[in-house]
Design an enzyme around this catalytic site. Structure first.
Site, PDB file in Angstrom:
ATOM      1  N   ASP A  40       4.685 -31.517  10.043  1.00 45.22           N
ATOM      2  CA  ASP A  40       4.758 -30.288  10.836  1.00 45.22           C
ATOM      3  C   ASP A  40       5.379 -29.179   9.995  1.00 45.22           C
ATOM      4  OD1 ASP A  40       4.563 -29.311  13.844  1.00 45.22           O
ATOM      5  OD2 ASP A  40       6.447 -28.524  13.031  1.00 45.22           O
TER       6      ASP A  40
ATOM      7  N   ASP B 155      -2.824 -18.218   9.802  1.00 44.86           N
ATOM      8  CA  ASP B 155      -4.023 -19.012   9.499  1.00 44.86           C
ATOM      9  C   ASP B 155      -4.151 -19.276   8.005  1.00 44.86           C
ATOM     10  OD1 ASP B 155      -4.655 -19.091  12.151  1.00 44.86           O
ATOM     11  OD2 ASP B 155      -6.269 -17.615  12.059  1.00 44.86           O
TER      12      ASP B 155
ATOM     13  N   GLU C 183       0.187 -26.335  14.053  1.00 43.86           N
ATOM     14  CA  GLU C 183       0.709 -26.458  12.692  1.00 43.86           C
ATOM     15  C   GLU C 183       1.071 -27.897  12.366  1.00 43.86           C
ATOM     16  OE1 GLU C 183       4.331 -25.227  15.227  1.00 43.86           O
ATOM     17  OE2 GLU C 183       2.180 -24.909  15.218  1.00 43.86           O
TER      18      GLU C 183
END
Length: 298
Positions: free
Chosen positions: A171, A188, A214
Site C-alpha cells: 500500500d 494516477d 493505491e
C-alpha cells in the site's frame, strides 16, 4: 474401389465408418473428425463450418480440403435422417481424392472461407475481451478479479503438489496527501510509476495486481517466505530510491508491505488476512518497510 464413407454426429464423433474408410484413410468409429482432419493438415475451423452447413442443408454439399498428408480431398456431406431413429444431427460423409471440385460449388468454398475467418476473428475478440475483464486499465496489471482468479489457481496448485506459495500486499504511503496536494492526475502517474517499478523488480513467475486504489498484491508461486520477503524488499527499496518527475514537480513516495506464505491446508482467506495483518504492522511501525510472518513486530 468404393469411396471411404463415415457417419458423424453433431459433436464431430465418428459413429460408423465403412471398411474402406478404416483401411485407406485410417478413419475409425469413435474418432473425433476434428482431430483426424487436423492431423492430416486440414483447417479445424473449416471442418466445423462444413459440418454446420451440412446439418442445415438437405443437399449433398462438397468442399475441398488441402491436406499435408495425401492428395487434395473433396468431402461430400449431407444431413442423415434414419427411418425410425431418434438420433438427430447426423452427417453422412464421403471422401473422394480422385475428383476436383466443380465451379458449381465454388461459392460453398467461399462461404466456408468466410466462416473460418469469422471464427478466428471471434476467437481473437473473445481472448481480448477476457483480458480486458481481468486487467486494470490504468496500470496494465491484473485487477481485483484477475488477482482472485489467479490466486485461486495458484492456491489449488500449491495445495495439490505441496509447493510453496507466498503473497505480498503493498500500500502506497500517504497517497491521499499526494492526491490532495497535486490532484488526481498526478496521483494516477504515481500509481502507474509504482506498477512499473514493481514490474522491474519481480521475477518471471511473479504476478502483480492492483486490488484497490493505491493497494497492490504480488502472487509469488514456487516461493517460500524468505524468498518472498526478499522480492518484496526489492520493491520497497526501489520505491525509496526513485524520484518521479512530473513537469516541475519532483515526487518522492514510499510503500509499506506485508508478506505471508501459505501454510499446509490453509484457506486462501487466511493467507490474505495474514498478509494484510503484516501490512498493518508495517504501517503502524513507521511505514516504508516490509513485514513478514518471520519479521512481524509483536
Amino acid at each position: 474401389m468404393p469411396d471411404p464413407i463415415a457417419v458423424v454426429d453433431r459433436n464431430a464423433i465418428v459413429r460408423v465408418a465403412n471398411p474402406v474408410a478404416e483401411e485407406s484413410i485410417g478413419l475409425k468409429s469413435g474418432t473425433c473428425l476434428h482431430d483426424f482432419m487436423r492431423a492430416a493438415g486440414a483447417d479445424g475451423c473449416k471442418v466445423s463450418g462444413f459440418l454446420h452447413l451440412c446439418l442445415a442443408s438437405t443437399e449433398s454439399l462438397p468442399t475441398r480440403f488441402e491436406l499435408t498428408q495425401g492428395a487434395p480431398t473433396v468431402v461430400y456431406g449431407s444431413r442423415l435422417v434414419l427411418p425410425g431413429s431418434t438420433s438427430d444431427g447426423l452427417v453422412l460423409l464421403r471422401f473422394d481424392q480422385r475428383l476436383e471440385i466443380t465451379s458449381k460449388f465454388a461459392s460453398l468454398n467461399d462461404k466456408l472461407a468466410a466462416m473460418t475467418d469469422k471464427a478466428r476473428h471471434n476467437h481473437i475478440q473473445k481472448n481480448q475481451l477476457k483480458d480486458m475483464v481481468i486487467t486494470d486499465v490504468l496500470t496494465g496489471a491484473l485487477n481485483r478479479r484477475g488477482f482472485e482468479q489467479l490466486l485461486i489457481r495458484e492456491h489449488k496448485r500449491a495445495r495439490r503438489y505441496g509447493r510453496p506459495l507466498s503473497l505480498a500486499v503493498l500500500d502506497l504511503d500517504f497517497f491521499k496527501a499526494i492526491n490532495d496536494k497535486h490532484g488526481h492526475a498526478v496521483g494516477d502517474r504515481v500509481i502507474r510509476h509504482f506498477a512499473e517499478l514493481c514490474g522491474a523488480s519481480l521475477r518471471e513467475q511473479d504476478s502483480i495486481a492492483r486490488i484497490g486504489g493505491e493497494e497492490f498484491a504480488v502472487i509469488m508461486p514456487e516461493t517460500g517466505l524468505a524468498a518472498g520477503e526478499a522480492v518484496t524488499e526489492r520493491i520497497v527499496e526501489a520505491t525509496k530510491s526513485n524520484v518521479l518527475s512530473i513537469d516541475n514537480i519532483r515526487l518522492c513516495y514510499t510503500v509499506s508491505a506485508g508478506v505471508s506464505e501459505l501454510h499446509a491446508a490453509e484457506a486462501i482467506d487466511d493467507l490474505v488476512q495474514r498478509a494484510d495483518a503484516n501490512l498493518y504492522v508495517a504501517k503502524d511501525h513507521g511505514r516504508a518497510r516490509c513485514i513478514s510472518d518471520n519479521s512481524r513486530i509483536n
